[in-house]
Design an enzyme around this catalytic site. Structure first.
Site, PDB file in Angstrom:
ATOM      1  CB  ALA A 237      -6.160  -5.254  -9.061  1.00  0.00           C
ATOM      2  CG  MET A 238      -3.994  -4.406  -2.712  1.00  0.00           C
ATOM      3  SD  MET A 238      -2.626  -3.216  -2.986  1.00  0.00           S
ATOM      4  CE  MET A 238      -1.349  -4.012  -2.024  1.00  0.00           C
ATOM      5  CD  GLU A 239       0.827  -4.993  -4.762  1.00  0.00           C
ATOM      6  OE1 GLU A 239      -0.177  -4.506  -5.317  1.00  0.00           O
ATOM      7  OE2 GLU A 239       1.804  -4.322  -4.405  1.00  0.00           O
ATOM      8  CG  ASN A 240      -4.174  -7.497  -0.675  1.00  0.00           C
ATOM      9  OD1 ASN A 240      -3.699  -6.469  -0.238  1.00  0.00           O
ATOM     10  ND2 ASN A 240      -5.294  -7.528  -1.386  1.00  0.00           N
ATOM     11  CD  GLU A 273      -2.521  -5.832  -9.025  1.00  0.00           C
ATOM     12  OE1 GLU A 273      -1.766  -5.844  -8.035  1.00  0.00           O
ATOM     13  OE2 GLU A 273      -2.774  -4.788  -9.663  1.00  0.00           O
ATOM     14  CG  HIS A 276       2.789  -6.322  -7.485  1.00  0.00           C
ATOM     15  ND1 HIS A 276       3.907  -5.524  -7.439  1.00  0.00           N
ATOM     16  CD2 HIS A 276       1.773  -5.496  -7.888  1.00  0.00           C
ATOM     17  CE1 HIS A 276       3.593  -4.279  -7.810  1.00  0.00           C
ATOM     18  NE2 HIS A 276       2.305  -4.237  -8.101  1.00  0.00           N
ATOM     19  CD  GLU A 295       2.934  -0.786  -7.864  1.00  0.00           C
ATOM     20  OE1 GLU A 295       2.713  -1.293  -8.991  1.00  0.00           O
ATOM     21  OE2 GLU A 295       2.404  -1.214  -6.823  1.00  0.00           O
TER      22      GLU A 295
HETATM   23  N1  ARG Z   1      -0.253  -1.841  -5.593  1.00  0.00           N
HETATM   24  C1  ARG Z   1      -1.447  -1.735  -6.376  1.00  0.00           C
HETATM   25  C2  ARG Z   1      -1.020  -2.080  -7.784  1.00  0.00           C
HETATM   26  O1  ARG Z   1      -0.302  -1.389  -8.441  1.00  0.00           O
HETATM   27  C3  ARG Z   1      -2.117  -0.409  -6.344  1.00  0.00           C
HETATM   28  C4  ARG Z   1      -2.382   0.102  -4.986  1.00  0.00           C
HETATM   29  C5  ARG Z   1      -2.797   1.502  -5.028  1.00  0.00           C
HETATM   30  N2  ARG Z   1      -2.733   2.048  -3.705  1.00  0.00           N
HETATM   31  C6  ARG Z   1      -2.741   3.367  -3.484  1.00  0.00           C
HETATM   32  N3  ARG Z   1      -2.652   3.803  -2.256  1.00  0.00           N
HETATM   33  N4  ARG Z   1      -2.831   4.224  -4.444  1.00  0.00           N
HETATM   34  O2  ARG Z   1      -1.294  -3.097  -8.276  1.00  0.00           O
HETATM   35 ZN    ZN Z   2       1.343  -2.595  -8.939  1.00  0.00          ZN
END
Ligand code: ARG
Ligand code: ZN
Length: 832
Positions: A237-240, A273, A276, A295
């Site tokens: 997943a991604m924390e935008n 997420e 973050h 992270e």
């Molecule tokens: N930031 C995201 C998370 O740990 C993962 C993003 C992964 N991006 C990448 N380029 N590998 O929740």
């Molecule tokens: Zn993360």
């Protein structure tokens, strides 16, 4: 940003207000990847620019300008899943680390913080929902059946946190009132049919909001928080900011499709997420070498959250198990790198177990050294000092040092030195003085680019137990800073039994010669549950390694210790189930100088058989516990289901004649995915008609539920049967297999590469299969292709035949024309 969205061609207009940063006179460089500028305007007038490879270079005369560019991109041909792409008809983005430059020209680095205003226009029927970061401030209809939405994010953010989603989505809506009394609208956006499957993620989200307020004093800062589920996603997943995008497999859950482990994983990722928002978004990274700043800390936070939701002991066991199965091997091989790497070819290759999980252990050690209250003072200072900034790991450590009032000068080496430290423990007992003297010797071997190391600062929790009374006679948190540390414990009438690295206080390998009797004692009596687990694991490991070296297998001490554990009224079922599992084949291999996959398999199966046979009545009893087949989501019921599943595995290992019937009955009677998968995990190992019946029924029933079909593929890839390689080859041709789906590739090919005996077949066919996949996948999705490579880097640990076969496949990969830099970096480092 102004998006005219369409799957075929999306037009992106970007208007950047730029200001010269100090007295520099160099041109403005805007990163791009696969973009060509259709228009470039400076202050509204066509501008002269040049391209330096993919980068757009502008010579600006003044100190402040408005720079406008327009590009066209094609989401539907974007199979890399970085930038703007299509997944099951949905338009969505992934920008971390360097995906934003595939959307528009921009200084795409995390220390450039900007306020974003985003206008999205799209077909109203195909894309009725338009989402981006921050608050939606306007929507409206346009000509030709199109509509638009205008979003504004008040918080300055780096480009990697940008997100936009357009599609036919429905939301599960709820709200959370923050500690200062602000109401936040929550939405989890999914396909209409999936809305009922979002309840668990929503509950986890609200729990995470409350937890971060209570434990870290962190409050959410926008009026809206949205989550979107997408089917095709390179990561979890991604924390935008304000708009988290999730791999659908980590959002959707109901008892019919998700196992208990899935439920826990989903809650952990939702929390990760969300956390973050402070550790990543409000305070971000100055550059990508600092990735662990957000992270490592955020993993530590999500692990602590999960520990608070259920059994802290089981959470710790699982965290350490995954550290040992992914991070220790990384640290011991050609891809070893420090928690804060010093160089990279492709940053996408550094979203590793070292940066994430060892990074989390490093934060945990600081919390251990400081103590909870002082650590909280340190994190308060960190957030107060650096809110709104892009900072470094060093900034974090300084905040903890000052806020908590501790000295971390030597401790910083955890960020810069790669490799897993070893701590050797020797005990000398003086019966006359009644003292026990411990000599703790630390060492850290060479890793790529780091031939020699300085001694580390290791918080090492230990205790001593009197072997006769069973009483704890000493306990302390030792801090090992010198190459050799000597500790003398008074009042030791007898040579004590040592409990070492309790709670796994440091991510190190302990070398201590403890007898089977001592380990059995600790497994039965240690008051630290992790140490108890560890003792039983060590006993199993010692037993297996001796047998692999050729001694006759002596299962008796393990059988006795497992029987004791099962019978112990103080322990809960969840803990018992984890404690009595044998170490994995891979972990056993990691302890050997030269891994012998067949001998490991044989010894492990023999011990499993012995355990299965000797304790058959216990396994049958666990199987008979009605709670083990219930749908209840209480911790007790989850524990009972786990033990029930482990017991079924041991019944199979015993070779009980009715295994297939029993497992098939469980498969058909199961009313939840946990019981169903536990039955399937056993059935896939058997040569029985029930196996094929179950697999066929499972596939038919769940064909339209992608994450469930992933389980179907990975269960078969993990089978113990001798013909698993052929099964995997056949499954690659299955209608349900697709290289364009990262989840599916991980399930089948990743699952196979994790099946040690199968992958390391002596004819090299396993290696060739993996290399074929990497080569075919690379032009489609280099991120995912690169992630498949590390198993081939283990060649140094095998016999010369396997070494040559693995090297040959790495060479073949490297000889492939137009290889991505992602795969190139991984394969060349693996080859060495
Ligand atoms: N930031 C995201 C998370 O740990 C993962 C993003 C992964 N991006 C990448 N380029 N590998 O929740
Ligand atoms: Zn993360």
């Amino acid at each position: 940003l102004d998006f005219a969205l369409d799957a075929k061609v999306t037009s992106v207009r970007a208007r950047l207000n730029v200001q010269r940063n100090g007295a520099y006179d160099r041109p403005l460089r805007l990163d791009g990847d696969g973009l060509s500028a259709l228009e470039v305007l400076v202050d509204g007038a066509p501008a002269n620019y040049e391209m330096d490879g993919p980068t757009l270079v502008l010579h600006l005369t003044g100190d402040a300008h408005e720079v406008e560019t327009r590009v066209e991109i094609s989401p539907e041909t974007n199979t890399q899943l970085m930038g703007l792409y299509v997944s099951s008809g949905l338009l969505c983005t992934q920008c971390e680390s360097e995906g934003f430059r595939r959307i528009t020209f921009f200084p795409d680095r995390p220390d450039v913080l900007s306020r974003y205003s985003v206008r999205m226009a799209a077909d109203a029927v195909r894309y009725p929902v338009l989402l981006s970061n921050g608050d939606c401030i306007e929507t409206g209809a346009l000509a030709d059946g199109r509509h638009f939405a205008q979003w504004r994010d008040p918080f300055p953010k780096p480009s990697y946190l940008f997100a936009a989603v357009a599609g036919d989505l429905q939301a599960n809506k709820d709200s959370f009132t923050t500690m200062s009394g602000r109401k936040v609208d929550l939405g989890i956006w999914v396909k209409a049919a999936d809305v009922p499957r979002t309840a668990h993620a929503m509950a986890a989200l609200k729990a995470a909001f409350a937890w971060d307020e209570r434990v870290y004093g962190r409050e959410y800062d926008l009026d809206v928080f949205n989550i979107v589920a997408v089917d095709d996603f390179n990561y979890g997943a991604m924390e935008n900011k304000g708009l988290n995008v999730f791999n659908a497999a980590y959002v959707l859950a109901d008892p019919d499709t998700a196992t208990d482990a899935d439920y826990d994983l989903i809650a952990g990722i939702v929390a990760h997420e969300y956390f973050h928002n402070w550790s990543g978004d409000r305070v971000t990274c100055r550059d990508w070498f600092q990735l662990s700043l957000k992270e490592g800390f955020t993993v530590y936070r999500d692990q602590s959250f999960s520990a608070d939701q259920g059994s802290a002991a089981v959470q710790r066991i699982n965290d350490v198990r995954s550290l040992r199965s992914y991070q220790f091997p990384e640290d011991a091989g050609p891809l070893a790198h420090p928690v804060r790497p010093e160089c990279y070819v492709e940053i996408g290759n550094f979203y590793t177990a070292t940066v994430y999980n060892k990074g989390a252990e490093v934060i945990r050690m600081m919390a251990t050294i400081a103590g909870a209250e002082a650590f909280r003072k340190g994190t308060d200072l960190y957030f107060a000092r650096h809110d709104g900034q892009a900072v470094t790991c060093e900034d974090f450590v300084q905040s903890i040092e000052t806020g908590a009032g501790i000295d971390l000068a030597q401790f910083r080496l955890w960020y810069s030195q790669a490799g897993t430290p070893r701590v050797a423990v020797a005990l000398a007992h003086d019966a006359v003085a009644q003292t026990a003297t411990l000599t703790l010797t630390q060492s850290l071997g060479p890793t790529p680019g780091q031939p020699t190391k300085a001694p580390m600062d290791i918080p090492f929790a230990l205790a001593a137990f009197d072997p006769e009374t069973g009483k704890c006679t000493a306990a302390q948190l030792a801090r090992l800073q010198a190459p050799v540390t000597t500790l003398t414990m008074p009042n030791q009438i007898r040579a004590p039994i040592l409990s070492l690295n309790r709670g796994f206080s440091a991510p190190v390998i302990v070398e201590a010669q403890r007898s089977a009797a001592d380990l059995a004692f600790l497994a039965a009596h240690d008051d630290d549950p992790f140490a108890r687990y560890e003792a039983l694991q060590q006993l199993m490991l010692d037993t297996l390694l001796a047998a692999i070296k050729g001694a006759p297998l002596d299962p008796a001490p393990v059988i006795a210790a497992v029987a004791d554990t099962l019978a112990n009224p103080v322990l809960d079922a969840a803990f018992k189930a984890e404690a009595i599992l044998l170490p994995t084949e891979a972990y056993i291999g990691d302890q050997m100088d030269c891994v012998d996959p067949d001998a490991i398999f044989a010894a492990r199966e023999a011990l499993r058989h012995q355990l299965g046979t000797a304790l058959l009545p216990q396994w049958r009893a666990a199987q008979a516990d009605p709670l083990g087949m219930s749908d209840d989501l209480s911790p007790q019921a989850k524990g009972a289901r786990r033990l029930h599943g482990v017991a079924l595995g041991y019944i199979q290992a015993a070779g009980a004649p009715n295994t297939a019937t029993l497992a098939h009955a469980q498969f058909t009677q199961a009313t939840n995915m946990t019981n169903r998968m536990n039955a399937l995990f056993v059935l896939v190992n058997l040569h029985a008609p029930q196996r094929e019946e179950a697999l066929a029924a499972f596939f038919t029933h769940y064909q339209d539920k992608a994450p469930v079909i992933d389980k179907w593929f990975s269960a078969q890839a993990g089978s113990l049967r001798d013909d698993t390689f052929d099964t995997v080859v056949a499954l690659r041709q299955h209608e349900g297999f697709a290289l364009t789906s990262p989840n599916r590739v991980r399930a089948l090919i990743g699952g196979f590469a994790g099946n040690q005996r199968m992958f390391h077949r002596l004819d090299g066919a396993g290696y060739a299969l993996l290399a074929d996949t990497i080569i075919t996948l690379d032009p489609i999705n280099p991120t995912t292709a690169a992630k498949l490579t590390p198993p081939l880097g283990k060649w140094r640990r095998f016999d010369t035949t396997r070494q040559a076969l693995m090297q040959a496949q790495l060479e073949r990969i490297l000889a492939t024309p137009h290889l991505s830099k992602d795969v190139f970096e991984q394969a060349s480092k693996c080859l060495g």
